[in-house]
Design a protein around this motif. Structure first.
Motif, PDB file in Angstrom:
ATOM      1  N   GLU A 145      -0.620  -3.743  21.969  1.00 35.13           N
ATOM      2  CA  GLU A 145      -0.130  -4.314  23.237  1.00 35.13           C
ATOM      3  C   GLU A 145       1.025  -5.223  22.850  1.00 35.13           C
ATOM      4  O   GLU A 145       1.175  -5.577  21.686  1.00 35.13           O
ATOM      5  N   ARG A 146       1.823  -5.662  23.849  1.00 30.03           N
ATOM      6  CA  ARG A 146       3.023  -6.455  23.543  1.00 30.03           C
ATOM      7  C   ARG A 146       2.728  -7.683  22.671  1.00 30.03           C
ATOM      8  O   ARG A 146       3.556  -8.093  21.877  1.00 30.03           O
ATOM      9  N   GLN A 147       1.537  -8.250  22.874  1.00 30.70           N
ATOM     10  CA  GLN A 147       1.244  -9.486  22.139  1.00 30.70           C
ATOM     11  C   GLN A 147       0.093  -9.338  21.146  1.00 30.70           C
ATOM     12  O   GLN A 147      -0.423 -10.325  20.641  1.00 30.70           O
ATOM     13  N   TRP A 148      -0.293  -8.060  20.833  1.00 31.42           N
ATOM     14  CA  TRP A 148      -1.476  -7.859  19.999  1.00 31.42           C
ATOM     15  C   TRP A 148      -1.271  -6.799  18.929  1.00 31.42           C
ATOM     16  O   TRP A 148      -0.816  -5.694  19.229  1.00 31.42           O
ATOM     17  N   VAL A 149      -1.688  -7.160  17.715  1.00 32.60           N
ATOM     18  CA  VAL A 149      -1.671  -6.226  16.587  1.00 32.60           C
ATOM     19  C   VAL A 149      -3.111  -6.021  16.125  1.00 32.60           C
ATOM     20  O   VAL A 149      -3.887  -6.977  16.027  1.00 32.60           O
ATOM     21  N   LEU A 150      -3.469  -4.777  15.846  1.00 26.51           N
ATOM     22  CA  LEU A 150      -4.783  -4.460  15.292  1.00 26.51           C
ATOM     23  C   LEU A 150      -4.623  -4.120  13.819  1.00 26.51           C
ATOM     24  O   LEU A 150      -3.730  -3.359  13.443  1.00 26.51           O
ATOM     25  N   THR A 151      -5.487  -4.705  12.980  1.00 29.89           N
ATOM     26  CA  THR A 151      -5.447  -4.424  11.544  1.00 29.89           C
ATOM     27  C   THR A 151      -6.882  -4.393  11.014  1.00 29.89           C
ATOM     28  O   THR A 151      -7.839  -4.366  11.795  1.00 29.89           O
TER      29      THR A 151
ATOM     30  N   VAL B  88      10.142 -10.043  13.320  1.00 28.16           N
ATOM     31  CA  VAL B  88       9.150 -10.808  12.566  1.00 28.16           C
ATOM     32  C   VAL B  88       8.620 -11.902  13.483  1.00 28.16           C
ATOM     33  O   VAL B  88       9.397 -12.702  14.002  1.00 28.16           O
ATOM     34  N   LEU B  89       7.312 -11.891  13.738  1.00 27.38           N
ATOM     35  CA  LEU B  89       6.709 -12.869  14.645  1.00 27.38           C
ATOM     36  C   LEU B  89       5.544 -13.583  13.962  1.00 27.38           C
ATOM     37  O   LEU B  89       4.948 -13.053  13.016  1.00 27.38           O
ATOM     38  N   SER B  90       5.225 -14.771  14.467  1.00 31.37           N
ATOM     39  CA  SER B  90       4.079 -15.524  13.948  1.00 31.37           C
ATOM     40  C   SER B  90       2.813 -15.095  14.665  1.00 31.37           C
ATOM     41  O   SER B  90       2.843 -14.682  15.820  1.00 31.37           O
ATOM     42  N   VAL B  91       1.704 -15.251  13.945  1.00 26.28           N
ATOM     43  CA  VAL B  91       0.389 -14.977  14.520  1.00 26.28           C
ATOM     44  C   VAL B  91      -0.189 -16.298  15.000  1.00 26.28           C
ATOM     45  O   VAL B  91      -0.253 -17.260  14.234  1.00 26.28           O
ATOM     46  N   LYS B  92      -0.605 -16.346  16.275  1.00 28.05           N
ATOM     47  CA  LYS B  92      -1.142 -17.624  16.747  1.00 28.05           C
ATOM     48  C   LYS B  92      -2.663 -17.653  16.734  1.00 28.05           C
ATOM     49  O   LYS B  92      -3.264 -18.717  16.783  1.00 28.05           O
ATOM     50  N   GLN B  93      -3.283 -16.481  16.646  1.00 24.57           N
ATOM     51  CA  GLN B  93      -4.749 -16.448  16.596  1.00 24.57           C
ATOM     52  C   GLN B  93      -5.211 -15.185  15.880  1.00 24.57           C
ATOM     53  O   GLN B  93      -4.670 -14.103  16.113  1.00 24.57           O
TER      54      GLN B  93
ATOM     55  N   ASP C  16     -14.643  -3.356  10.231  1.00 22.82           N
ATOM     56  CA  ASP C  16     -13.458  -3.763   9.467  1.00 22.82           C
ATOM     57  C   ASP C  16     -12.228  -3.775  10.383  1.00 22.82           C
ATOM     58  O   ASP C  16     -11.282  -3.021  10.196  1.00 22.82           O
ATOM     59  N   LEU C  17     -12.286  -4.658  11.386  1.00 16.13           N
ATOM     60  CA  LEU C  17     -11.210  -4.767  12.377  1.00 16.13           C
ATOM     61  C   LEU C  17     -10.869  -6.230  12.612  1.00 16.13           C
ATOM     62  O   LEU C  17     -11.768  -7.079  12.615  1.00 16.13           O
ATOM     63  N   ALA C  18      -9.588  -6.507  12.819  1.00 17.14           N
ATOM     64  CA  ALA C  18      -9.167  -7.840  13.248  1.00 17.14           C
ATOM     65  C   ALA C  18      -8.023  -7.698  14.242  1.00 17.14           C
ATOM     66  O   ALA C  18      -7.160  -6.816  14.091  1.00 17.14           O
ATOM     67  N   LEU C  19      -8.039  -8.556  15.249  1.00 18.27           N
ATOM     68  CA  LEU C  19      -6.969  -8.605  16.239  1.00 18.27           C
ATOM     69  C   LEU C  19      -6.093  -9.813  15.947  1.00 18.27           C
ATOM     70  O   LEU C  19      -6.611 -10.915  15.697  1.00 18.27           O
TER      71      LEU C  19
ATOM     72  N   PRO D  87       4.676  -0.702  21.934  1.00 16.75           N
ATOM     73  CA  PRO D  87       3.342  -0.499  21.337  1.00 16.75           C
ATOM     74  C   PRO D  87       2.963   0.989  21.332  1.00 16.75           C
ATOM     75  O   PRO D  87       3.581   1.805  22.017  1.00 16.75           O
ATOM     76  N   ILE D  88       1.917   1.300  20.564  1.00 13.27           N
ATOM     77  CA  ILE D  88       1.397   2.669  20.563  1.00 13.27           C
ATOM     78  C   ILE D  88       0.953   3.021  21.985  1.00 13.27           C
ATOM     79  O   ILE D  88       0.535   2.149  22.750  1.00 13.27           O
ATOM     80  N   ARG D  89       1.053   4.316  22.339  1.00 14.77           N
ATOM     81  CA  ARG D  89       0.812   4.717  23.720  1.00 14.77           C
ATOM     82  C   ARG D  89      -0.630   4.436  24.139  1.00 14.77           C
ATOM     83  O   ARG D  89      -0.888   4.001  25.254  1.00 14.77           O
ATOM     84  N   SER D  90      -1.592   4.731  23.254  1.00 18.09           N
ATOM     85  CA  SER D  90      -2.988   4.457  23.606  1.00 18.09           C
ATOM     86  C   SER D  90      -3.823   4.281  22.346  1.00 18.09           C
ATOM     87  O   SER D  90      -3.365   4.596  21.242  1.00 18.09           O
TER      88      SER D  90
END
Ligand code: 4AZ
Length: 230
Positions: A51-57, A88-93, A101-104, A115-118
């Motif tokens: 999503e615009r403000q979310w990365v999954l790793t 390059v953006l900062s992670v706020k949370q 084994d997932l982190a948002l 972002p990825i479509r789905s």
């Protein structure tokens, strides 16, 4: 004379040399959703802009970290991104899953990248071709400068892998695989541009033909929905 010139021309540019720049037998690529996770100067894992403000790793990528940076649209490992658009953006949370084994990663601001479509649950039949991405180790033991991708087939039968099928799956065939440094990166079903998992672990690399395909964390859609709504 004219023929000789033609032959010389064909020899000089008509014979592509086989590239050995590979994830494990992959090829260079660029995707806006592909994200590198690091501290702003060094990046050690992959991720996906969902999503615009979310990365999954992967959770194991961010175990002991609080101050993280993400490089979205990452095409080259270093600061020079090969001219490709990136941010390059900062992670706020950092939100770690309690058991998978997932982190948002919540970004300090919305990204301009697409972002990825789905993203969602694993909904493909056995042997479906999926694609994974990363800067991880290649089959010749080196680390690539460019982002690589490789096609890996979903393996419903996990071979000799002991996995937790409710939250993991196996993918890879022959010697096509992800490897060390690819962790956290996406595995997608390309025709739908749908994220199905996150690179997690494996017994060695390039050993699907010996019964050890790579292991990927599934996507916990309900958990993501809950966290994004908070
Ligand atoms: C790792 O250490 C790793 N062959 C990632 C993927 C695989 C093995 C190791 C799968 O990041």
């Amino acid at each position: 004379m004219r023929y000789l010139f033609l032959v010389a021309l064909l020899l000089s540019c008509g014979s592509p040399t086989k590239s050995n720049l590979d994830i494990y037998y992959g090829k260079p690529t660029y995707e806006q959703f592909f994200t590198s996770i690091g501290d702003g100067s060094y990046y050690w894992c992959g991720g996906t802009l969902i999503e615009r403000q979310w990365v999954l790793t992967a959770k194991h990528c961010v175990n002991n970290w609080e101050d993280l940076k993400v490089k979205i649209g990452s095409q080259m490992k270093n600061d020079w991104n090969g001219g490709w658009k990136h941010e390059v953006l900062s992670v706020k949370q950092i939100i770690r899953h309690s058991s998978w084994d997932l982190a948002l990663l919540k970004l300090s601001e919305e990204s301009d990248m697409i972002p990825i479509r789905s993203y969602g649950s694993l909904d493909v039949p056995d042997q479906t071709m999926l694609h994974t991405y990363g800067f991880g180790r290649t089959e010749d033991g080196s680390y690539p400068n460019e982002l690589l991708t490789v096609g890996v087939r979903y393996q419903k039968d996990n071979g000799k892998n002991f996995i937790k099928p409710e939250r993991e799956f196996s993918a890879g065939h022959e010697k096509f695989d992800s490897c060390g440094g690819d962790s956290g990166g996406p595995i997608i079903h390309r025709p739908r541009q749908k994220l199905l998992g996150v690179v997690s672990w494996g017994i060695g690399c390039g050993k699907a033909d010996e019964g050890y395909p790579g292991v990927y964390s599934k996507i916990d859609v309900e958990w993501i929905r809950r966290e994004l709504e908070k």
